[in-house]
Design a protein around this motif. Structure first.
Motif, PDB file in Angstrom:
ATOM      1  N   MET A   1     -14.004 -48.668 -67.191  1.00  7.86           N
ATOM      2  CA  MET A   1     -14.121 -49.947 -67.230  1.00  7.86           C
ATOM      3  C   MET A   1     -14.651 -51.187 -66.753  1.00  7.86           C
ATOM      4  N   SER A   2     -15.840 -50.879 -65.760  1.00  4.03           N
ATOM      5  CA  SER A   2     -16.794 -51.193 -65.619  1.00  4.03           C
ATOM      6  C   SER A   2     -17.218 -52.729 -67.200  1.00  4.03           C
TER       7      SER A   2
ATOM      8  N   GLY B   1     -10.971 -55.227 -66.753  1.00  3.76           N
ATOM      9  CA  GLY B   1     -12.183 -55.137 -65.754  1.00  3.76           C
ATOM     10  C   GLY B   1     -12.834 -56.485 -65.526  1.00  3.76           C
TER      11      GLY B   1
ATOM     12  N   ARG C   1     -13.702 -59.729 -58.010  1.00  4.23           N
ATOM     13  CA  ARG C   1     -15.317 -59.690 -59.231  1.00  4.23           C
ATOM     14  C   ARG C   1     -15.951 -60.140 -58.329  1.00  4.23           C
TER      15      ARG C   1
ATOM     16  N   THR D   1     -16.461 -53.350 -58.875  1.00  6.55           N
ATOM     17  CA  THR D   1     -16.602 -52.727 -60.661  1.00  6.55           C
ATOM     18  C   THR D   1     -15.072 -52.691 -61.125  1.00  6.55           C
ATOM     19  N   THR D   2     -14.058 -52.620 -60.454  1.00  8.57           N
ATOM     20  CA  THR D   2     -12.914 -52.100 -60.776  1.00  8.57           C
ATOM     21  C   THR D   2     -11.938 -53.283 -59.906  1.00  8.57           C
ATOM     22  N   ILE D   3     -11.135 -53.397 -61.030  1.00  8.14           N
ATOM     23  CA  ILE D   3      -9.692 -54.380 -59.954  1.00  8.14           C
ATOM     24  C   ILE D   3      -8.863 -53.362 -59.593  1.00  8.14           C
TER      25      ILE D   3
ATOM     26  N   GLU E   1      -9.847 -47.608 -58.433  1.00  8.94           N
ATOM     27  CA  GLU E   1     -11.348 -47.874 -57.376  1.00  8.94           C
ATOM     28  C   GLU E   1     -11.578 -46.932 -56.750  1.00  8.94           C
TER      29      GLU E   1
END
Length: 354
Positions: A1-2, A216, A252, A257-259, A264
């Motif tokens: 997802m990054s 992401g 971000r 790196t993930t939302i 995360e």
């Protein structure tokens, strides 16, 4: 997802959607005005409820489930409004019908992308289960297998979901067509279009937040300017600013790196565990290993369970949109009444025409 962080691009500057739609002095009867006010007051309440209580509540799977449930309620509210308007399909302007049918297809495409991403994340859970099983012992071979499974997880979640290309395209089209068709000599049509505008605006915002959480990527976060003439405009602007700017874009910009918060948490636990599997099995302290695997097991299970529940909510919304679309098409074929179709569909489980 990054994903690499994209620069924020201001979304389309939407003006007043009724500038070309409502003639000055357009008259609404007391009954129609009451129906419209009730709908918009309810919509404002639902938007207010979407505002997370605290920053830690933003972009959790529990909040996303609530947001999807709220969309289902809003679309059902429109179903009730259409039934109350008693506006026959034969009186619907072709442009209204085209707008609805096109919008519904786009929402279905978006739901398919979300369901696909949820399924892909759930498949990644298998890698985590393999990791935990291989840490039951402390042999070199088990460490190697665990390391391989961790690599597999990292590669899996970083994989781009091709369905999101369709999702982003669908959201672009929805955003570009927020201006509504011109309404002439139809007070009921004005009420219907005003309500449908509200539904579309909130649906687009929620879908863009979901897309950011899953992909992401923040490049498709919408920034919609709602005219102040809507009683719910201020509530919407506050929600949009809080979630989009205060939370998602700040996350971000901080380098996260993930939302999605549950994802995360898993990613953090994976990184901690990965750092120690680089060592020889006999060099790793058992208590440390036990603690890290326990943390990963808990975060992985929380992610998996949350995804299971969210998948059901996304499917429910998909069915509401699909059944409502089918009801409208069925009434067009037989020349029936839109509100009659809504009532028949409602008796089968609640979907609406909107």
């Amino acid at each position: 997802m990054s994903r690499p962080q994209e620069p924020h691009r201001p979304f389309l500057p939407f003006g007043n959607p009724f500038r070309r739609m409502s003639p000055k002095g357009s008259y609404l009867s007391p009954k129609l005005l009451a129906l419209l006010n009730t709908f918009e007051e309810t919509l404002q309440g639902r938007i207010n409820n979407l505002r997370p209580v605290g920053r830690d509540d933003v972009l959790r799977l529990s909040w996303m489930r609530f947001a999807m449930d709220t969309l289902c309620e809003i679309h059902t509210d429109v179903k009730s409004l259409i039934a109350a308007l008693e506006l026959p399909v034969c009186d619907w302007d072709d442009k209204w019908i085209d707008v609805y049918l096109d919008d519904s297809v786009k929402l279905l495409d978006i739901c398919i992308a979300f369901s696909s991403e949820i399924s892909q994340l759930k498949q990644g859970h298998l890698f985590l289960q393999c990791v935990l099983r291989n840490f039951d012992g402390a042999s070199t071979k088990q460490f190697e297998r665990a390391r391989s499974s961790l690599d597999g997880w990292k590669q899996h979640v970083a994989k781009k979901n091709p369905r999101f290309d369709n999702c982003f395209c669908a959201m672009d089209v929805l955003a570009e067509k927020l201006d509504l068709p011109k309404i002439k000599n139809s007070a009921k049509g004005n009420v219907l279009m005003r309500a449908m505008y509200g539904v579309k605006v909130v649906s687009l915002l929620v879908c863009s937040i979901f897309a950011a959480a899953f992909s992401g990527s923040i490049k498709k976060l919408v920034d919609i300017q709602v005219p102040e003439s809507f009683s719910w405009a201020a509530a919407f602007s506050e929600l949009q600013a809080f979630v989009n700017t205060t939370e998602i874009r700040s996350l971000r910009s901080s380098g996260r790196t993930t939302i999605l918060q549950e994802l995360e948490a898993v990613d953090t636990d994976v990184k901690k565990l990965y750092s120690i599997v680089q060592e020889e099995a006999n060099m790793v302290e058992g208590q440390v290993l036990e603690s890290l695997t326990s943390d990963l097991g808990k975060s992985a299970e929380k992610l998996s369970q949350g995804l299971d529940l969210l998948a059901k909510d996304v499917d429910r919304f998909f069915q509401i949109v699909l059944t409502g679309r089918d009801a409208l098409l069925g009434n067009l074929r037989i020349g029936g009444n839109a509100s009659d179709g809504v009532r028949r569909v409602s008796n089968k489980g609640g979907p609406m025409v909107c």
